[in-house]
Design a protein around this motif. Sequence first.
Motif, PDB file in Angstrom:
ATOM      1  N   HIS A  24      18.133  20.878   1.442  1.00  0.00           N
ATOM      2  CA  HIS A  24      19.053  20.985   0.252  1.00  0.00           C
ATOM      3  C   HIS A  24      19.870  19.893   0.410  1.00  0.00           C
ATOM      4  N   TYR A  25      19.980  19.087   1.218  1.00  0.00           N
ATOM      5  CA  TYR A  25      20.789  17.620   1.687  1.00  0.00           C
ATOM      6  C   TYR A  25      19.967  16.511   1.260  1.00  0.00           C
ATOM      7  N   SER A 195      33.032   5.877  -2.347  1.00  0.00           N
ATOM      8  CA  SER A 195      31.601   5.901  -2.580  1.00  0.00           C
ATOM      9  C   SER A 195      31.147   6.414  -1.127  1.00  0.00           C
ATOM     10  N   VAL A 196      30.360   7.495  -1.163  1.00  0.00           N
ATOM     11  CA  VAL A 196      30.118   8.193   0.305  1.00  0.00           C
ATOM     12  C   VAL A 196      28.550   8.389   0.262  1.00  0.00           C
ATOM     13  N   GLN A 197      28.000   8.005   1.255  1.00  0.00           N
ATOM     14  CA  GLN A 197      26.503   8.136   1.509  1.00  0.00           C
ATOM     15  C   GLN A 197      26.300   9.413   2.094  1.00  0.00           C
ATOM     16  N   ALA A 198      26.209  10.530   1.165  1.00  0.00           N
ATOM     17  CA  ALA A 198      26.076  11.751   1.772  1.00  0.00           C
ATOM     18  C   ALA A 198      26.154  12.792   0.365  1.00  0.00           C
ATOM     19  N   ASN A 199      25.335  13.787   0.838  1.00  0.00           N
ATOM     20  CA  ASN A 199      25.210  14.835  -0.355  1.00  0.00           C
ATOM     21  C   ASN A 199      26.771  15.368  -0.698  1.00  0.00           C
ATOM     22  N   TRP A 200      26.967  15.855  -2.094  1.00  0.00           N
ATOM     23  CA  TRP A 200      28.084  16.342  -2.381  1.00  0.00           C
ATOM     24  C   TRP A 200      28.518  17.470  -1.548  1.00  0.00           C
ATOM     25  N   LYS A 201      27.821  18.420  -1.311  1.00  0.00           N
ATOM     26  CA  LYS A 201      28.119  19.628  -0.719  1.00  0.00           C
ATOM     27  C   LYS A 201      28.689  19.436   0.651  1.00  0.00           C
ATOM     28  N   ARG A 301      23.957  10.431  -1.979  1.00  0.00           N
ATOM     29  CA  ARG A 301      25.128   9.704  -2.579  1.00  0.00           C
ATOM     30  C   ARG A 301      26.101  10.450  -3.332  1.00  0.00           C
ATOM     31  N   THR A 302      27.413  10.249  -3.049  1.00  0.00           N
ATOM     32  CA  THR A 302      28.357  10.868  -3.765  1.00  0.00           C
ATOM     33  C   THR A 302      29.546  10.002  -4.136  1.00  0.00           C
ATOM     34  N   LEU A 303      30.038   9.938  -5.432  1.00  0.00           N
ATOM     35  CA  LEU A 303      31.119   9.186  -5.863  1.00  0.00           C
ATOM     36  C   LEU A 303      32.336  10.106  -5.885  1.00  0.00           C
ATOM     37  N   GLU A 304      33.380   9.947  -4.915  1.00  0.00           N
ATOM     38  CA  GLU A 304      34.580  10.825  -5.086  1.00  0.00           C
ATOM     39  C   GLU A 304      35.824  10.277  -5.913  1.00  0.00           C
ATOM     40  N   ARG A 305      36.201  10.779  -6.996  1.00  0.00           N
ATOM     41  CA  ARG A 305      37.329  10.314  -7.684  1.00  0.00           C
ATOM     42  C   ARG A 305      38.482  11.034  -7.555  1.00  0.00           C
ATOM     43  N   VAL A 306      39.463  10.140  -7.205  1.00  0.00           N
ATOM     44  CA  VAL A 306      40.508  10.970  -6.394  1.00  0.00           C
ATOM     45  C   VAL A 306      41.856  10.474  -7.562  1.00  0.00           C
ATOM     46  N   HIS A 307      42.679  11.717  -7.743  1.00  0.00           N
ATOM     47  CA  HIS A 307      43.805  11.526  -8.762  1.00  0.00           C
ATOM     48  C   HIS A 307      44.936  12.146  -8.173  1.00  0.00           C
TER      49      HIS A 307
END
Length: 385
Positions: A24-25, A195-201, A301-307
């Motif tokens: 699942h990852y 930008s994170v080299q990991a599954n979003w979960k 891969r996951t993109l984290e958008r921080v606000h």
Amino acid sequence: MPAVTDLSAVRRPVAEAQGLPNAHYIDPALHAEEREALLFSQWAGLAVAADVPQPGDAVPIDFMGMPLLLIRDRAGAVRVFLNTCRHRGMILVSEPRRIEGAIRCPYHSWCYATDGRLVSTPHVGGPGRNTHDAIRRDELGLVELRSALRFGVVWVNLSGDAPPFEAAMAKLLARWAEFDRDWVHGGEDSRWALSVQANWKLAVENYCESYHLPWVHPGLNSYSRLEDHYNIEAPGRFSGQGTRVYRQLRGESGEVFPDFPGLSPAWETAAEYLAVYPNVLLGVHRDHAFAILLIPEGPERTLERVHLFYPEEGTEAALRAKNTAQWQEVFAEDIFVVEGMQRGRHAAGFDGGRFSPAMDGPTHCFHDWAAGRIEAWRGTARAAE
């Protein structure tokens, strides 16, 4: 077809449960299944309202392969449409821009108002004939998706069949009723992406527990200690952590941000951090809040958008910059953990791991939700066959 993984061990009580299987990852087929089961069928976080601050502002967004158009219409409402012309499916808007007149398709020049209405179909009935009885403009407006605006976030239900937003988020809205008001985005100095080299979960799992604080966030733990934290679990909705010790950021002369109005005294020294399923991470404090939108870009891969948000306009720029720098440091500290867990999911002998019944309840709550949604999705797919 994705592998049909056995999720029964995930659904057990926390003291007996295992985590989601490795596949699942890392498995693209399971990632595609989760796109439907976990993200498209729920109220997912797509963007923030501050991405389209003025009427006519339009931003194209590719959300897991789905071409969407975020727009603020002439009346000031934030809306989400499929970013495709109703004629031949051409992409309408390729770059963020201000729509001055109408949304014009670059292929055959069909035009749409910012509220989605089809307003012009040049030569559709032949040269010089801009109408045709078979082309009913009132039936061929842009396809609008269900969306909602809350806590500064634009939420969207791509499948169209989730419960109404107010019902789906009832527990969150009740818990944070004192923060359920307009949040003011801090501006360009209050947004960034990781930008994170990991599954979003894995980003969700790491965020919602405080167990890792002493080792991953020693600076934060020095004043908001592990023992000051408590678990938050709302099965099927959200999970996270809270702290009873929140220290306001101060500027050079001791200045602080203004508080959100009308807060009860408990919030003077408290803060809470919730992972709202599926992909929105929220944090609230007496004087500011934040939202992290997790945008999956593949199984690994996951993109984290921080606000960052504040209670009112006109907060002091130097203090905002200091706050941004503080949170950038904290969130960057988590990257090696999330990426390390991702690499660990390639160990064939790893069985999903175990949970500390005392410390990992929020993470298990998320796993149980994900497994339940996947099982329900598979059941629906089997019934359709």
